[in-house]
Design a protein around this motif. Structure first.
Motif, PDB file in Angstrom:
ATOM      1  N   ALA A  20       0.835  -1.199   0.000  1.00  0.00           N
ATOM      2  CA  ALA A  20       0.000   0.000   0.000  1.00  0.00           C
ATOM      3  C   ALA A  20       0.872   1.252   0.000  1.00  0.00           C
ATOM      4  CB  ALA A  20      -0.907  -0.009   1.217  1.00  0.00           C
ATOM      5  N   GLY A  21       1.944   1.208   0.787  1.00  0.00           N
ATOM      6  CA  GLY A  21       2.860   2.346   0.830  1.00  0.00           C
ATOM      7  C   GLY A  21       3.424   2.645  -0.544  1.00  0.00           C
ATOM      8  N   LYS A  22       3.796   1.556  -1.216  1.00  0.00           N
ATOM      9  CA  LYS A  22       4.325   1.707  -2.567  1.00  0.00           C
ATOM     10  C   LYS A  22       3.273   2.334  -3.473  1.00  0.00           C
ATOM     11  CE  LYS A  22       4.730  -1.687  -5.367  1.00  0.00           C
ATOM     12  NZ  LYS A  22       5.032  -2.983  -5.990  1.00  0.00           N
ATOM     13  N   ALA A  23       2.018   1.833  -3.334  1.00  0.00           N
ATOM     14  CA  ALA A  23       0.930   2.341  -4.185  1.00  0.00           C
ATOM     15  C   ALA A  23       0.681   3.815  -3.933  1.00  0.00           C
ATOM     16  CB  ALA A  23      -0.345   1.533  -3.925  1.00  0.00           C
ATOM     17  N   VAL A  24       0.834   4.224  -2.673  1.00  0.00           N
ATOM     18  CA  VAL A  24       0.645   5.635  -2.356  1.00  0.00           C
ATOM     19  C   VAL A  24       1.647   6.488  -3.119  1.00  0.00           C
ATOM     20  CG1 VAL A  24       0.916   7.357  -0.540  1.00  0.00           C
ATOM     21  CG2 VAL A  24      -0.434   5.308  -0.105  1.00  0.00           C
ATOM     22  N   TYR A  25       2.894   6.043  -3.116  1.00  0.00           N
ATOM     23  CA  TYR A  25       3.907   6.819  -3.826  1.00  0.00           C
ATOM     24  C   TYR A  25       3.734   6.771  -5.327  1.00  0.00           C
ATOM     25  CZ  TYR A  25       6.391   8.112   0.300  1.00  0.00           C
ATOM     26  OH  TYR A  25       6.717   8.685   1.478  1.00  0.00           O
ATOM     27  N   GLU A  26       3.152   5.675  -5.796  1.00  0.00           N
ATOM     28  CA  GLU A  26       2.907   5.594  -7.240  1.00  0.00           C
ATOM     29  C   GLU A  26       1.570   6.219  -7.603  1.00  0.00           C
ATOM     30  OE1 GLU A  26       3.336   1.457  -7.909  1.00  0.00           O
ATOM     31  OE2 GLU A  26       5.527   1.542  -8.007  1.00  0.00           O
ATOM     32  N   ASP A  27       0.896   6.707  -6.555  1.00  0.00           N
ATOM     33  CA  ASP A  27      -0.364   7.417  -6.722  1.00  0.00           C
ATOM     34  C   ASP A  27      -1.453   6.569  -7.364  1.00  0.00           C
ATOM     35  OD1 ASP A  27      -1.604   9.629  -5.924  1.00  0.00           O
ATOM     36  OD2 ASP A  27      -1.418  10.687  -7.831  1.00  0.00           O
ATOM     37  N   ARG A  28      -1.448   5.294  -7.041  1.00  0.00           N
ATOM     38  CA  ARG A  28      -2.553   4.465  -7.500  1.00  0.00           C
ATOM     39  C   ARG A  28      -3.116   3.672  -6.313  1.00  0.00           C
ATOM     40  NH1 ARG A  28      -0.498  -0.359  -8.012  1.00  0.00           N
ATOM     41  NH2 ARG A  28       1.726  -0.692  -8.243  1.00  0.00           N
ATOM     42  N   PHE A  29      -3.150   4.380  -5.167  1.00  0.00           N
ATOM     43  CA  PHE A  29      -3.673   3.751  -3.953  1.00  0.00           C
ATOM     44  C   PHE A  29      -5.194   3.768  -3.967  1.00  0.00           C
ATOM     45  CE2 PHE A  29      -5.244   4.036   0.402  1.00  0.00           C
ATOM     46  CZ  PHE A  29      -4.670   2.898   0.946  1.00  0.00           C
ATOM     47  N   ASP A  30      -5.746   2.616  -3.680  1.00  0.00           N
ATOM     48  CA  ASP A  30      -7.201   2.508  -3.637  1.00  0.00           C
ATOM     49  C   ASP A  30      -7.603   1.989  -2.269  1.00  0.00           C
ATOM     50  OD1 ASP A  30      -9.747   1.889  -5.818  1.00  0.00           O
ATOM     51  OD2 ASP A  30      -9.816   1.018  -3.798  1.00  0.00           O
ATOM     52  N   PHE A  31      -8.445   2.745  -1.600  1.00  0.00           N
ATOM     53  CA  PHE A  31      -8.822   2.423  -0.224  1.00  0.00           C
ATOM     54  C   PHE A  31      -9.334   0.998  -0.078  1.00  0.00           C
ATOM     55  CE2 PHE A  31     -11.614   2.320   3.418  1.00  0.00           C
ATOM     56  CZ  PHE A  31     -10.930   3.045   4.374  1.00  0.00           C
ATOM     57  N   TRP A  32     -10.366   0.665  -0.850  1.00  0.00           N
ATOM     58  CA  TRP A  32     -11.000  -0.641  -0.684  1.00  0.00           C
ATOM     59  C   TRP A  32     -10.130  -1.768  -1.189  1.00  0.00           C
ATOM     60  CZ3 TRP A  32     -14.145  -0.894   2.948  1.00  0.00           C
ATOM     61  CH2 TRP A  32     -14.944   0.205   3.272  1.00  0.00           C
ATOM     62  N   LEU A  33      -9.303  -1.451  -2.175  1.00  0.00           N
ATOM     63  CA  LEU A  33      -8.373  -2.468  -2.667  1.00  0.00           C
ATOM     64  C   LEU A  33      -7.425  -2.866  -1.542  1.00  0.00           C
ATOM     65  CD1 LEU A  33      -8.149  -3.727  -5.464  1.00  0.00           C
ATOM     66  CD2 LEU A  33      -6.178  -2.256  -5.885  1.00  0.00           C
ATOM     67  N   LEU A  70      10.118  -3.017  -0.138  1.00  0.00           N
ATOM     68  CA  LEU A  70      10.975  -2.163   0.687  1.00  0.00           C
ATOM     69  C   LEU A  70      12.001  -1.433  -0.172  1.00  0.00           C
ATOM     70  CD1 LEU A  70      11.996  -3.797   4.058  1.00  0.00           C
ATOM     71  CD2 LEU A  70      10.987  -1.567   3.642  1.00  0.00           C
ATOM     72  N   SER A  71      12.593  -2.161  -1.132  1.00  0.00           N
ATOM     73  CA  SER A  71      13.639  -1.528  -1.938  1.00  0.00           C
ATOM     74  C   SER A  71      13.011  -0.439  -2.827  1.00  0.00           C
ATOM     75  CB  SER A  71      14.383  -2.564  -2.771  1.00  0.00           C
ATOM     76  OG  SER A  71      13.523  -3.096  -3.738  1.00  0.00           O
ATOM     77  N   ILE A  72      11.816  -0.713  -3.351  1.00  0.00           N
ATOM     78  CA  ILE A  72      11.157   0.300  -4.182  1.00  0.00           C
ATOM     79  C   ILE A  72      10.806   1.525  -3.352  1.00  0.00           C
ATOM     80  CG2 ILE A  72       9.069   0.798  -5.506  1.00  0.00           C
ATOM     81  CD1 ILE A  72       9.140  -2.193  -6.366  1.00  0.00           C
ATOM     82  N   LEU A  73      10.243   1.272  -2.148  1.00  0.00           N
ATOM     83  CA  LEU A  73       9.887   2.366  -1.252  1.00  0.00           C
ATOM     84  C   LEU A  73      11.116   3.201  -0.893  1.00  0.00           C
ATOM     85  CD1 LEU A  73       7.349   1.086   1.407  1.00  0.00           C
ATOM     86  CD2 LEU A  73       7.186   3.116  -0.030  1.00  0.00           C
ATOM     87  N   ARG A  74      12.223   2.470  -0.681  1.00  0.00           N
ATOM     88  CA  ARG A  74      13.474   3.151  -0.324  1.00  0.00           C
ATOM     89  C   ARG A  74      13.882   4.122  -1.433  1.00  0.00           C
ATOM     90  NH1 ARG A  74      18.392   1.133  -1.264  1.00  0.00           N
ATOM     91  NH2 ARG A  74      17.361  -0.784  -1.922  1.00  0.00           N
ATOM     92  N   VAL A  75      13.750   3.641  -2.666  1.00  0.00           N
ATOM     93  CA  VAL A  75      14.098   4.512  -3.799  1.00  0.00           C
ATOM     94  C   VAL A  75      13.221   5.764  -3.796  1.00  0.00           C
ATOM     95  CG1 VAL A  75      14.093   4.674  -6.312  1.00  0.00           C
ATOM     96  CG2 VAL A  75      14.958   2.617  -5.207  1.00  0.00           C
ATOM     97  N   TYR A  76      11.916   5.558  -3.601  1.00  0.00           N
ATOM     98  CA  TYR A  76      10.990   6.701  -3.581  1.00  0.00           C
ATOM     99  C   TYR A  76      11.355   7.682  -2.485  1.00  0.00           C
ATOM    100  CZ  TYR A  76       7.827   4.462  -6.865  1.00  0.00           C
ATOM    101  OH  TYR A  76       7.273   3.908  -7.970  1.00  0.00           O
ATOM    102  N   LEU A  77      11.613   7.120  -1.302  1.00  0.00           N
ATOM    103  CA  LEU A  77      11.923   8.000  -0.173  1.00  0.00           C
ATOM    104  C   LEU A  77      13.196   8.784  -0.424  1.00  0.00           C
ATOM    105  CD1 LEU A  77      10.957   5.795   2.884  1.00  0.00           C
ATOM    106  CD2 LEU A  77       9.825   7.850   2.032  1.00  0.00           C
ATOM    107  N   PHE A  78      14.172   8.116  -1.008  1.00  0.00           N
ATOM    108  CA  PHE A  78      15.436   8.789  -1.331  1.00  0.00           C
ATOM    109  C   PHE A  78      15.182   9.964  -2.260  1.00  0.00           C
ATOM    110  CE2 PHE A  78      18.579   5.797   0.340  1.00  0.00           C
ATOM    111  CZ  PHE A  78      19.583   6.696   0.616  1.00  0.00           C
ATOM    112  N   LYS A  79      14.390   9.666  -3.288  1.00  0.00           N
ATOM    113  CA  LYS A  79      14.109  10.705  -4.274  1.00  0.00           C
ATOM    114  C   LYS A  79      13.394  11.876  -3.625  1.00  0.00           C
ATOM    115  CE  LYS A  79      13.725   7.694  -8.270  1.00  0.00           C
ATOM    116  NZ  LYS A  79      12.729   6.934  -9.039  1.00  0.00           N
ATOM    117  N   ARG A  80      12.547  11.563  -2.653  1.00  0.00           N
ATOM    118  CA  ARG A  80      11.749  12.609  -2.053  1.00  0.00           C
ATOM    119  C   ARG A  80      12.594  13.510  -1.161  1.00  0.00           C
ATOM    120  NH1 ARG A  80       6.614  11.600   1.885  1.00  0.00           N
ATOM    121  NH2 ARG A  80       6.145  13.777   2.302  1.00  0.00           N
TER     122      ARG A  80
END
Lengths: 239, 126
Positions: free
Chosen positions: B44-57, B99-109
């Motif tokens: 879900a965290g990853k989806a949030v950063y990719e901006d395709r997070f869906d609540f019910w999903l 985790l590794s994908i999230l890490r990349v996003y966080l780094f970029k941010r």
């Protein structure tokens, strides 16, 4: 506050609870013995045995010191001297003092022959039951003190088999087993040689090469019982 | 970010204070369910950063994954196959990937000198 923050926080909250519960449970379970590798288990047993040896010397030292204290205290009056004599007598009966005297020595050893193909090795080895029977016969023939490989047999001594070794007083012993008994040498020897007695019972094993050597001794020295004597459940009944 | 950690800590505290212990036989199920939950959360965290997070999903995924993992373990126990290993491996691998994908996003941010043109992670959608 968008939806994802709320729901992810909730998820985190649930995971936190799960982690805590799981952690508590694992803490409670600990690490079961069965999960250890045999190598580690062997090391643990060796360690415990060493600790046990150290504790045993400690017990002996403490007992010696206790005896000193009792002796020091007894110097005052006659009553305590009587009590001390009684105590010494009780110690002797309990096997807590080293003793010496005439008796017999029986040495039992496993057979040097190998069992022939497919044959069971039962009669080629000395078993705990053999030692039990021997000790029984010796007590029955009036033995006053018995040791097996230097382990004094006392009232709560167990003689039992664990793998290839025999435990006496929870101490591991290996063959040959030297059983010393103090008593009248002729009576003791007679008791073992009696028809249907110990040597008769061992006849089959002896034919298979198990050795049972009996010698009468002028003066045997038997050490005191060195193990712990703790009573967790039994307490004296008031008279 | 901060209140995710806060709620995690809060959850741990509540879990410690709960007068309830997991029965011994359920330990395996709970560990697998825990992994499934962590996996869903990271996904879900990853989806949030990719901006395709869906609540019910997310909610449905969280619940079904957790229960499916438990069910798989139960089935494995009944069949004499250690099926829970499959769940652990699947979730474990996914956790590391996410985790590794999230890490990349966080780094970029948080880094101003990220790779070219990605100082901002979430593309403006509105």
């Amino acid at each position: 506050m968008s939806g994802w923050r709320f729901i992810l926080s909730l998820g985190c909250f649930i995971i936190g609870i799960l982690i805590a519960l799981q952690f508590e449970q694992q803490e409670k379970v600990g690490f079961p013995l069965a999960a250890y590798r045999p190598v580690d288990l062997i090391r643990m047993v060796k360690d415990s045995e060493r600790t046990r040896g150290e504790l045993q010397t400690q017990v002996e030292q403490l007992r010696a010191r206790l005896a000193e204290y009792e002796f020091a205290r007894s110097g005052r009056g006659n009553i305590s001297r009587v009590l001390l004599e009684e105590l010494e007598r009780a110690r002797l009966e309990a096997g807590l003092v080293p003793v010496h005297g005439p008796g017999i020595r029986v040495i039992l050893d496993d057979s040097k022959q190998r069992p022939r193909g497919g044959e069971d090795d039962y009669f080629y080895l000395v078993h705990d039951v053999d030692l039990n029977q021997l000790v029984n016969e010796l007590w029955g023939s009036g033995a006053e003190a018995i040791t097996i490989n230097g382990q004094r047999v006392v009232a709560n001594s167990a003689i039992r088999c664990v793998g290839p070794t025999i435990l006496v007083n929870a101490k591991r012993l290996g063959p040959p087993y030297r059983v010393d008994a103090i008593g009248d040498p002729d009576t003791l020897a007679g008791g073992l040689k009696m028809r249907g007695g110990f040597l008769d019972a061992m006849a089959v094993s002896i034919r298979h090469g198990v050795s049972a050597l009996m010698t009468k001794e002028e003066n045997l020295e038997l050490p005191a019982y060195g193990g712990p004597m703790t009573f967790h459940y039994a307490s004296p009944l008031a008279r | 970010m901060v209140f995710l950690l806060l709620s995690l800590v809060l959850g741990v505290l509540v879990g410690i204070l709960l007068p309830f212990h997991i029965p011994l036989v359920w330990g395996k199920y709970f560990s697998v369910a825990l992994l499934a939950a962590i996996d869903s959360l990271l996904g879900a965290g990853k989806a949030v950063y990719e901006d395709r997070f869906d609540f019910w999903l997310f909610v449905s995924g969280f619940i079904t994954n957790t229960f499916l993992a438990g069910l798989l373990t139960y089935a494995g126990d009944r069949l004499g196959v250690e099926l829970y290993l499959a769940a652990i491996i699947t979730f474990g691998v996914r956790i590391f990937q996410d985790l590794s994908i999230l890490r990349v996003y966080l780094f970029k941010r948080f880094s101003t000198t990220g790779p070219q043109g990605v100082s901002k992670t979430r593309p403006e959608t509105k």
